[in-house]
Design an enzyme around this catalytic site. Structure first.
Site, PDB file in Angstrom:
ATOM      1  N   GLU A 128      -3.732  -9.830  18.310  1.00 43.92           N
ATOM      2  CA  GLU A 128      -3.103 -10.099  19.575  1.00 43.92           C
ATOM      3  C   GLU A 128      -1.370 -10.450  19.279  1.00 43.92           C
ATOM      4  O   GLU A 128      -1.093 -11.052  18.382  1.00 43.92           O
ATOM      5  CB  GLU A 128      -3.859 -11.330  20.150  1.00 43.92           C
ATOM      6  CG  GLU A 128      -5.200 -10.977  20.325  1.00 43.92           C
ATOM      7  CD  GLU A 128      -5.331  -9.955  21.401  1.00 43.92           C
ATOM      8  OE1 GLU A 128      -4.525  -9.627  22.325  1.00 43.92           O
ATOM      9  OE2 GLU A 128      -6.517  -9.484  21.681  1.00 43.92           O
ATOM     10  N   ARG A 162     -13.962 -15.140  33.829  1.00 37.58           N
ATOM     11  CA  ARG A 162     -14.867 -14.131  34.447  1.00 37.58           C
ATOM     12  C   ARG A 162     -16.241 -14.442  34.282  1.00 37.58           C
ATOM     13  O   ARG A 162     -17.179 -14.162  35.194  1.00 37.58           O
ATOM     14  CB  ARG A 162     -14.595 -12.610  33.953  1.00 37.58           C
ATOM     15  CG  ARG A 162     -15.764 -11.599  34.349  1.00 37.58           C
ATOM     16  CD  ARG A 162     -15.349 -10.263  33.912  1.00 37.58           C
ATOM     17  NE  ARG A 162     -15.431  -9.968  32.603  1.00 37.58           N
ATOM     18  CZ  ARG A 162     -16.696 -10.071  31.900  1.00 37.58           C
ATOM     19  NH1 ARG A 162     -18.151  -9.844  32.633  1.00 37.58           N
ATOM     20  NH2 ARG A 162     -16.708 -10.044  30.561  1.00 37.58           N
TER      21      ARG A 162
END
Length: 214
Positions: A78, A88
């Protein structure tokens, strides 16, 4: 040199987390650096707080956190953490933020301070698929990536930090839809060791294009 290596416990209904299982397999010393391992809860805020306490205890030179990104087909190092939490799914304590800042006084984003391109390159040299990722999502993985960088910044610590996402392990995809990607825990562990080697040996990151077109 001392590196703190962290991984989450299982979440999302899974019985295992390949990130944690791989971290357990990583050698305790790499290129002369001491590797200190830490399991953290898959819980917003609690994951980072667990790391903060360990940082205060051992004062590492670098922190590398590992998390599962089911659906990704490769090791993804990342590049950036963003100041936003939006779940979510719920974390392991039922928290499910719907869009909020992680720290009100934090920057909109912090970039990984690890040699991310060198890490990707070294993983690839060992014949393991790897890519540089420009989104760590908005779940607990991004929460950890962003929060640890925030903590280092706010406390003026001489310390580097970053995050790696890993795919499902093969046994996790047996009952999942066809073409769901996976990678052996042994290969994931090797990739993490390659990344750690780069952290120890690289003073300045590679100058090389690793951008995305979509």
């Amino acid at each position: 040199m001392k590196i703190l290596l962290t991984a989450f416990d299982p979440f999302g209904g899974e019985s295992v987390n390949p990130a944690l299982e791989a971290v357990k397999m990583v050698r305790d010393e790499i290129e002369g650096a001491e590797i200190i391992k830490l399991e953290i809860p898959t819980v917003f805020k609690k994951g980072p707080q667990t790391i903060f306490k360990k940082i205060d205890e051992i004062n590492p030179d670098a922190v590398l956190s590992i998390g599962q990104a089911g659906g990704r087909s490769a090791i993804t190092v990342e590049f950036v953490g963003i100041n936003w939490a939006d779940g979510r799914i719920a974390d392991n304590e039922g928290n499910k933020p719907t869009g909020e800042k992680i720290f009100d006084d934090g920057e909109n984003a912090y970039f990984s301070s690890l040699p991310v391109k060198a890490m990707v390159e070294n993983i690839r040299k060992n014949e393991i698929p790897a890519f540089l990722s420009y989104t760590a999502g908005t779940f607990v993985c991004n929460d950890v990536l962003y929060s640890v960088l925030y903590y280092i910044h706010k406390n003026n610590l001489d310390m580097k930090s970053g995050f790696i996402h890993v795919p499902f392990a093969p046994d996790q995809v047996v009952s999942k839809p066809n073409n769901t990607s996976s990678m052996s825990v042994q290969m994931i562990a090797k990739a993490i060791e390659c990344a750690l080697e780069s952290i120890v040996k690289t003073d300045k990151d590679l100058v090389k294009s690793m951008g995305e077109t979509e």
